[in-house]
Design a protein around this motif. Structure first.
Motif, PDB file in Angstrom:
ATOM      1  N   THR A   1       1.133  -2.098  -0.083  1.00 36.18           N
ATOM      2  CA  THR A   1       0.207   0.264  -0.623  1.00 36.18           C
ATOM      3  C   THR A   1       0.651   1.517  -0.025  1.00 36.18           C
ATOM      4  N   LYS A   2       2.056   0.887  -0.295  1.00 36.48           N
ATOM      5  CA  LYS A   2       2.515   1.961   0.035  1.00 36.48           C
ATOM      6  C   LYS A   2       3.989   2.612  -1.592  1.00 36.48           C
TER       7      LYS A   2
ATOM      8  N   GLN B   1      -2.263   7.821  -5.830  1.00 40.70           N
ATOM      9  CA  GLN B   1      -3.043   8.758  -6.304  1.00 40.70           C
ATOM     10  C   GLN B   1      -4.008   8.150  -5.994  1.00 40.70           C
ATOM     11  N   ASN B   2      -4.300   7.207  -5.800  1.00 39.43           N
ATOM     12  CA  ASN B   2      -5.537   6.252  -5.234  1.00 39.43           C
ATOM     13  C   ASN B   2      -6.391   7.512  -4.521  1.00 39.43           C
TER      14      ASN B   2
ATOM     15  N   MET C   1      -4.911  10.426  -2.494  1.00 33.58           N
ATOM     16  CA  MET C   1      -5.188  11.655  -3.321  1.00 33.58           C
ATOM     17  C   MET C   1      -6.437  12.239  -4.073  1.00 33.58           C
ATOM     18  N   ASP C   2      -6.817  11.267  -4.970  1.00 36.01           N
ATOM     19  CA  ASP C   2      -7.680  11.192  -5.370  1.00 36.01           C
ATOM     20  C   ASP C   2      -9.313  11.272  -4.244  1.00 36.01           C
ATOM     21  N   GLN C   3      -9.204  10.248  -3.534  1.00 34.28           N
ATOM     22  CA  GLN C   3     -10.188  10.121  -2.527  1.00 34.28           C
ATOM     23  C   GLN C   3     -10.324  10.963  -1.811  1.00 34.28           C
ATOM     24  N   LEU C   4      -9.387  11.868  -1.271  1.00 25.48           N
ATOM     25  CA  LEU C   4      -9.227  13.289  -0.313  1.00 25.48           C
ATOM     26  C   LEU C   4     -10.313  14.200  -1.379  1.00 25.48           C
ATOM     27  N   LEU C   5      -9.343  14.372  -2.340  1.00 25.08           N
ATOM     28  CA  LEU C   5      -9.626  15.883  -2.953  1.00 25.08           C
ATOM     29  C   LEU C   5     -11.741  15.616  -3.264  1.00 25.08           C
ATOM     30  N   THR C   6     -11.531  14.486  -3.428  1.00 32.04           N
ATOM     31  CA  THR C   6     -13.508  14.591  -4.035  1.00 32.04           C
ATOM     32  C   THR C   6     -14.008  14.357  -2.572  1.00 32.04           C
ATOM     33  N   LEU C   7     -13.140  14.353  -1.262  1.00 33.91           N
ATOM     34  CA  LEU C   7     -14.034  14.658  -0.481  1.00 33.91           C
ATOM     35  C   LEU C   7     -14.252  15.680  -0.170  1.00 33.91           C
TER      36      LEU C   7
ATOM     37  N   THR D   1       1.963  16.468   1.179  1.00 33.23           N
ATOM     38  CA  THR D   1       1.728  17.131  -0.328  1.00 33.23           C
ATOM     39  C   THR D   1      -0.003  17.426  -1.312  1.00 33.23           C
ATOM     40  N   LEU D   2      -0.702  17.122  -0.217  1.00 37.92           N
ATOM     41  CA  LEU D   2      -2.181  17.935  -0.381  1.00 37.92           C
ATOM     42  C   LEU D   2      -2.420  18.495  -0.617  1.00 37.92           C
TER      43      LEU D   2
END
Ligand code: NAD
Ligand SMILES: O=C(O)C(=O)C[C@@H](O)[C@H](O)[C@H](O)COP(=O)(O)O
Ligand code: ZN
Length: 375
Positions: free
Chosen positions: A85-86, A92-93, A95-101, A127-128
């Motif tokens: 998972t690291k 990328q997944n 970051m996508d989920q965090l941005l979607t939230l 980095t977010l």
């Protein structure tokens, strides 16, 4: 709150880094009271918990309830457990989920899990939106004694361990020792390797404490666990405060890792060899190197080896059930982040006397590898 679910704070260790200083709170029942514990360091009452599929069923609901009880909004993302998972893909997944939230800069990411979740969440936080707050809630022994502290965050690449990452400090570390009750023995052993590391670096008294009391950590003895965690965190906090970005002294925390990371990379992070297991073998190799350099002795190497074996750990690559070669291991070691002007850097010294060595002949490294691969 009833007396039975009141938290017990056993110790607090501060990592002194000026306006980025933070506390490591060590105690019992801290996750069940997470909202009140972390409220003082939140910029706004919005959080996202990042955890893994093993930890989620055990502690996610407790953590969420505790946050909600304190009026803190929370959402959760559960990732696959394990070292794979690291990776770039899960980064990328995530970051996508965090941005979607719709995570905002003043929100806080909470890493609820072992070192894998902590390192990945920390890198995502760094980095977010160019940096959001994060809090470490380590649930493995390894994460409580080492990975949640000091701000090394990152992911692995096919070229090697942790090769992409950032130094980014959490706002707080919450180490709830009651969760160690559910940690499998193999994971406790892996974490214990990093505990012993602090004794080897510069604390021979703590190494002796490990010889006498280390096995109690595996028997669920909370006072031994709390002592090991607090002593390890104090040691790491002191080194990180002196050299946050590894210009010099912090490299001591890498004792056993140049060898260990090469073994892990050769196993492709598939679970055959856990990080702490690789570090245990790597530390024995580092003491072998120290004996060859004359800064340590075979007696010290044997003392470490015997102790690790006494607590059920492997101490040689030949016990892993994989075929390694010195050439392949050396190739990985050349990717190590400590390499300077193409030369490998090692941490080698006797027990409690670790030193950074930039003058180790490659032939000597090969002798250490060859000796370990045929023993
Ligand atoms: N950033 C640093 O300074 C630093 C330091 C040391 C290690 N690390 C990194 O940490 C990682 C290893 O961390 P780890 O050993 O915690 O591995 P991990 O995160 O994979 O956790 C170990 C396993 O235990 C499970 N688990 C965690 N807590 C549990 C609990 N309380 N009960 C039951 N199961 C639980 C996890 O789901 C996982 O399967 C490696 O990637 C290593 O490179 C980083
Ligand atoms: O915090 C540190 O500094 C360490 O070296 C701690 C190590 O236990 C940890 O495994 C770290 O991630 C290794 O660092 P790396 O820079 O070699 O990736
Ligand atoms: Zn480590």
């Amino acid at each position: 709150m009833t007396a039975s679910n009141a938290p017990t704070l056993l110790d607090t260790v501060t990592v002194p880094l000026g306006d980025r200083s933070y506390d490591i709170q060590i105690g019992n029942g801290l996750i069940a009271n997470l909202g009140t514990v972390i409220a003082p360091v939140l910029d706004q009452k919005r959080t996202v918990i990042i955890t893994d599929e093993n930890v989620a069923p055990l502690y996610l609901e407790t953590a969420q309830n505790a946050l909600e009880a304190a009026g803190i909004q929370t959402q959760a993302i559960t990732l696959k457990a394990g070292e794979t998972t690291k990776s770039f893909q899960s980064y990328q997944n995530l970051m996508d989920q965090l941005l979607t939230l719709g995570v905002e800069r003043k929100d806080t990411l909470i890493a609820l899990g072992g070192g894998v979740i902590g390192d990945l969440t920390g890198f995502a936080a760094a980095t977010l939106r160019r940096g959001v707050n994060f809090i470490q809630v380590p649930t493995s022994l390894l994460a409580q004694v080492d990975s949640s502290v000091g701000g090394k965050t990152g992911i692995n690449t096919p070229h090697g361990k942790n090769l992409v990452g950032a130094f980014y400090q959490p706002r707080m570390v919450v180490a709830d020792i009651s969760v160690l009750n559910s940690l499998p023995k193999r994971e406790l052993q892996a974490g214990y390797a990093e505990v012993v590391k602090y004794g080897l670096i510069d604390d021979p008294d703590f190494f002796n404490w490990c010889l006498a009391n280390g096995s109690n950590i595996f028997n669920g003895d909370h006072s031994a666990q709390a002592y090991a965690i607090a002593t390890s965190c104090r040691s790491k906090a002191r080194i990180v405060a002196e050299d946050e970005r590894e210009g010099g002294k912090r490299a001591l925390l890498n004792l056993g890792h140049t060898f260990g990371h090469a073994l892990e990379a050769e196993c492709a992070y598939d679970g055959t060899l856990l990080h702490g297991e690789a570090v245990a073998i790597g530390m024995v190799m580092a003491l072998d190197l120290a004996a060859r350099l004359g800064t340590g002795s075979d007696t010290e190497k044997d003392l470490l080896t015997t102790h690790l074996r006494d607590v059920g750990m492997k101490t040689r690559p030949t016990e892993i059930g994989r075929k390694f070669t010195s050439d392949k291991l050396l190739h990985h070691m050349e990717q190590d982040k400590k390499v300077e002007a193409g030369k490998m850097v090692f941490i080698a010294g006797g027990i409690g006397r670790a030193e950074v060595r930039k003058d180790v002949p490659v032939d000597m490294v090969r002798q250490v590898l060859d000796a370990s691969l045929c023993s």
